[in-house]
Design a protein around this motif. Sequence first.
Motif, PDB file in Angstrom:
ATOM      1  N   TYR A 136      -1.319   0.068  -2.098  1.00 32.80           N
ATOM      2  CA  TYR A 136      -0.384  -0.756  -1.335  1.00 32.80           C
ATOM      3  C   TYR A 136       0.705  -1.336  -2.242  1.00 32.80           C
ATOM      4  N   ALA A 137       0.989  -0.605  -3.320  1.00 31.99           N
ATOM      5  CA  ALA A 137       2.107  -0.960  -4.195  1.00 31.99           C
ATOM      6  C   ALA A 137       3.379  -0.285  -3.685  1.00 31.99           C
ATOM      7  N   THR A 138       3.654  -0.524  -2.427  1.00 32.02           N
ATOM      8  CA  THR A 138       4.888  -0.054  -1.802  1.00 32.02           C
ATOM      9  C   THR A 138       5.236  -1.034  -0.695  1.00 32.02           C
ATOM     10  N   SER A 139       6.382  -0.877  -0.072  1.00 34.13           N
ATOM     11  CA  SER A 139       6.841  -1.875   0.889  1.00 34.13           C
ATOM     12  C   SER A 139       5.929  -1.949   2.108  1.00 34.13           C
ATOM     13  N   LEU A 140       5.889  -3.131   2.716  1.00 34.20           N
ATOM     14  CA  LEU A 140       5.068  -3.324   3.909  1.00 34.20           C
ATOM     15  C   LEU A 140       5.529  -2.415   5.038  1.00 34.20           C
ATOM     16  N   GLU A 141       6.822  -2.195   5.124  1.00 38.15           N
ATOM     17  CA  GLU A 141       7.363  -1.307   6.158  1.00 38.15           C
ATOM     18  C   GLU A 141       6.791   0.099   6.021  1.00 38.15           C
ATOM     19  N   GLY A 151       4.402   8.174   0.021  1.00 44.62           N
ATOM     20  CA  GLY A 151       3.429   8.353  -1.052  1.00 44.62           C
ATOM     21  C   GLY A 151       2.623   7.098  -1.304  1.00 44.62           C
ATOM     22  N   LEU A 152       1.317   7.179  -1.065  1.00 46.43           N
ATOM     23  CA  LEU A 152       0.425   6.050  -1.344  1.00 46.43           C
ATOM     24  C   LEU A 152      -0.538   6.415  -2.470  1.00 46.43           C
ATOM     25  N   GLY A 153      -0.084   7.291  -3.363  1.00 44.94           N
ATOM     26  CA  GLY A 153      -0.955   7.790  -4.410  1.00 44.94           C
ATOM     27  C   GLY A 153      -0.772   7.153  -5.772  1.00 44.94           C
ATOM     28  N   ALA A 154       0.459   6.874  -6.137  1.00 45.03           N
ATOM     29  CA  ALA A 154       0.729   6.440  -7.510  1.00 45.03           C
ATOM     30  C   ALA A 154       0.220   5.027  -7.789  1.00 45.03           C
ATOM     31  N   GLY A 155      -0.290   4.826  -8.994  1.00 45.09           N
ATOM     32  CA  GLY A 155      -0.843   3.528  -9.369  1.00 45.09           C
ATOM     33  C   GLY A 155       0.135   2.697 -10.164  1.00 45.09           C
ATOM     34  N   GLU A 156       1.272   2.370  -9.565  1.00 46.20           N
ATOM     35  CA  GLU A 156       2.226   1.526 -10.281  1.00 46.20           C
ATOM     36  C   GLU A 156       2.941   0.603  -9.305  1.00 46.20           C
ATOM     37  N   PRO A 157       3.267  -0.617  -9.741  1.00 46.80           N
ATOM     38  CA  PRO A 157       3.981  -1.554  -8.870  1.00 46.80           C
ATOM     39  C   PRO A 157       5.337  -0.999  -8.453  1.00 46.80           C
ATOM     40  N   LEU A 204       4.033   0.933   4.375  1.00 48.57           N
ATOM     41  CA  LEU A 204       2.590   0.878   4.560  1.00 48.57           C
ATOM     42  C   LEU A 204       2.226   0.922   6.041  1.00 48.57           C
ATOM     43  N   GLU A 205       2.932   0.143   6.826  1.00 50.96           N
ATOM     44  CA  GLU A 205       2.650   0.126   8.263  1.00 50.96           C
ATOM     45  C   GLU A 205       2.973   1.465   8.902  1.00 50.96           C
ATOM     46  N   LYS A 206       4.059   2.092   8.453  1.00 50.53           N
ATOM     47  CA  LYS A 206       4.414   3.409   8.972  1.00 50.53           C
ATOM     48  C   LYS A 206       3.360   4.441   8.587  1.00 50.53           C
ATOM     49  N   ALA A 207       2.826   4.331   7.375  1.00 51.59           N
ATOM     50  CA  ALA A 207       1.797   5.264   6.919  1.00 51.59           C
ATOM     51  C   ALA A 207       0.528   5.141   7.761  1.00 51.59           C
ATOM     52  N   VAL A 208       0.112   3.895   8.028  1.00 48.83           N
ATOM     53  CA  VAL A 208      -1.081   3.684   8.844  1.00 48.83           C
ATOM     54  C   VAL A 208      -0.861   4.217  10.257  1.00 48.83           C
ATOM     55  N   ASP A 209       0.332   4.021  10.792  1.00 49.17           N
ATOM     56  CA  ASP A 209       0.650   4.561  12.119  1.00 49.17           C
ATOM     57  C   ASP A 209       0.540   6.086  12.129  1.00 49.17           C
ATOM     58  N   ARG A 210       0.992   6.718  11.066  1.00 48.89           N
ATOM     59  CA  ARG A 210       0.925   8.180  10.992  1.00 48.89           C
ATOM     60  C   ARG A 210      -0.522   8.663  10.891  1.00 48.89           C
ATOM     61  N   ILE A 211      -1.341   7.948  10.113  1.00 48.27           N
ATOM     62  CA  ILE A 211      -2.763   8.314  10.016  1.00 48.27           C
ATOM     63  C   ILE A 211      -3.425   8.171  11.389  1.00 48.27           C
ATOM     64  N   GLN A 212      -3.092   7.085  12.085  1.00 48.82           N
ATOM     65  CA  GLN A 212      -3.625   6.873  13.435  1.00 48.82           C
ATOM     66  C   GLN A 212      -3.170   7.998  14.373  1.00 48.82           C
ATOM     67  N   HIS A 213      -1.913   8.407  14.247  1.00 46.09           N
ATOM     68  CA  HIS A 213      -1.372   9.501  15.059  1.00 46.09           C
ATOM     69  C   HIS A 213      -2.132  10.792  14.786  1.00 46.09           C
ATOM     70  N   PHE A 214      -2.419  11.041  13.523  1.00 44.68           N
ATOM     71  CA  PHE A 214      -3.190  12.227  13.150  1.00 44.68           C
ATOM     72  C   PHE A 214      -4.565  12.182  13.806  1.00 44.68           C
ATOM     73  N   GLY A 230      -8.934  -7.422  -5.883  1.00 45.73           N
ATOM     74  CA  GLY A 230      -7.900  -7.350  -6.905  1.00 45.73           C
ATOM     75  C   GLY A 230      -7.275  -5.971  -6.956  1.00 45.73           C
ATOM     76  N   ALA A 231      -6.435  -5.738  -7.987  1.00 44.84           N
ATOM     77  CA  ALA A 231      -5.662  -4.494  -8.170  1.00 44.84           C
ATOM     78  C   ALA A 231      -4.723  -4.306  -6.975  1.00 44.84           C
ATOM     79  N   PHE A 232      -4.345  -3.061  -6.643  1.00 42.24           N
ATOM     80  CA  PHE A 232      -3.511  -2.854  -5.450  1.00 42.24           C
ATOM     81  C   PHE A 232      -3.886  -1.560  -4.728  1.00 42.24           C
ATOM     82  N   TYR A 233      -5.200  -1.403  -4.532  1.00 47.31           N
ATOM     83  CA  TYR A 233      -5.716  -0.230  -3.836  1.00 47.31           C
ATOM     84  C   TYR A 233      -6.691  -0.632  -2.735  1.00 47.31           C
TER      85      TYR A 233
END
Length: 394
Positions: A371-376, A34-40, A378-388, A320-323
Motif C-alpha cells: 500500500y505504498a501507493t496512492s489511496l486512489e 502495480g502493488l508489487g514494489a517495496g518502496e515508498p 489502491l481503491e481502484k485495485a481492490v475494485d478490479r480484484i473484486q470485479h475479477f 507495521g511496514a507497508f504490506y
Amino acid sequence: MKLAKRVSALTPSSTLAITAKAKELKAAGHDVIGLGAGEPDFNTPEHILEAAVKAMNEGHTKYTPSGGLASLKKSIIQKFQQDQGLEYTLAEVIVCSGAKHALYTLFQVLLDEGDEVIIPTPYWVSYPEQVKLAQGIPVYVEGREENSFKITPQQLEAVITDKTKAVIINSPSNPTGMIYTREELEALGQVCVKHDILIVSDEIYEKLVYDGNEHVSIAQLSPELKERTIIINGVSKSHSMTGWRIGYAAGNKEIIKAMTNLASHSTSNPTSVAQYASIAAYNGTQEPVETMRQAFEDRLNIIYEKLIQIPGFSCIKPQGAFYLFPNAIEAAKLTGFDTVDAWVEAILEEEKVALVPGSGFGAPENVRLSYATSLELLEKAVDRIQHFMNNHMK
C-alpha cells in the motif's frame, strides 16, 4: 558457457519479476496498477536532496573509507542511542550499499559450507538466496498464521543443531507487517543465548509502525543479547531513499571488521554523495518520516476494510511496514484456480493489477499487496480484484 553452481541454485526475486511484468504491460499501453514494489511512493525529503547537491558542489564525489564515512557512522550511532538506548563505537558499525548488501556481506563473512541459518516463514525473498550464496543452508520455521506469522521459542529450539550459526528476526516483517513484542523477543533471545547462536535483526521498517504498536530491537533487551545481535537497518524505507542505496550493520566489532575487509574488495565504498545525504536524513528534521508514516497508516485503515470484503480473502491486519498479506487460497479456488500463483497471473493479465504471490515468501496460500501507493490507486485495485472475482466465481 557453464556457470557457477552457486548461481544456478538461485531463485529469481518474485517481487522484481512481477514489477518487471507490470512495467512491460504498462509500456505496451495498458493501465496497470502495480502493488508489487517495496518502496515508498514519496520523494526523498527536500532537506536530504539539498544536502546531496551541497556535497556534490563541495567536491565530495571521491572514494570514502570502505566501511563508510566516520561522520555518517556517528549519525547512525547517535540514532541508536536516541531510539533504543544502544551504545556502539565506530568500529562496531559498517555502512553498505543498501541493507540488502549489508546482509549479503554479513552472510559471506559468517558462513562456511554447511552452516545453517534459521529463517522464519514467511520471509523476505532474499534471505534464503543470500544464505545459499554463502554456501549456507536455510532452515525454515513456519510462522503460523494463527500466531500472527510469528515463530515460538519451542519452534526455534526444535530446529537448532550443531551446525546452526544464526537466526533471522525481521520485525516489522516484510511481507506480513507483523511485529514481535518485547516479551516474544525475550523468549526467543533466551533460546539463542542458551545455544550460543547469532541473531540477525533486520529492522529496516522500524519507523513504519501503526495502531500504537511499539518497535523493540532484541539488542536492547540485555547486554548478552546485544553482544550476539547484528542489527541491519538503513534509510531506504524510513526516509524514502530506496534508490540512494545506503544501509548499515551494527554489532560485534570482529564481524564488522571482516565485513569491512570484504567490502573493500567488492564495492570499495558506499556512494559518497548518498552518504552525505544520509547524514542529513538522520541529523535533520524527522517530520517527513512521521508524515509518511501517518499517510501509510491512513491508507492501511481504509484499504484493509475494503480488502477483507473480497470473497475468499482472510487477512490479519498488519502492525507495521507497508504490506497486506492476505490468505487468498479460497479466492483462487472460488474462481477455478488451483494455486494462488495462477490466480495472481490471471488478475495481472485480465485486470492489470500486479500483486506478488506468497510462494516467493515461503507462503504459497498468501499474496502480498503493497500500500505504498496512492489511496486512489489502491481503491481502484481492490475494485478490479473484486470485479475479477465477480466474473469468475462459480
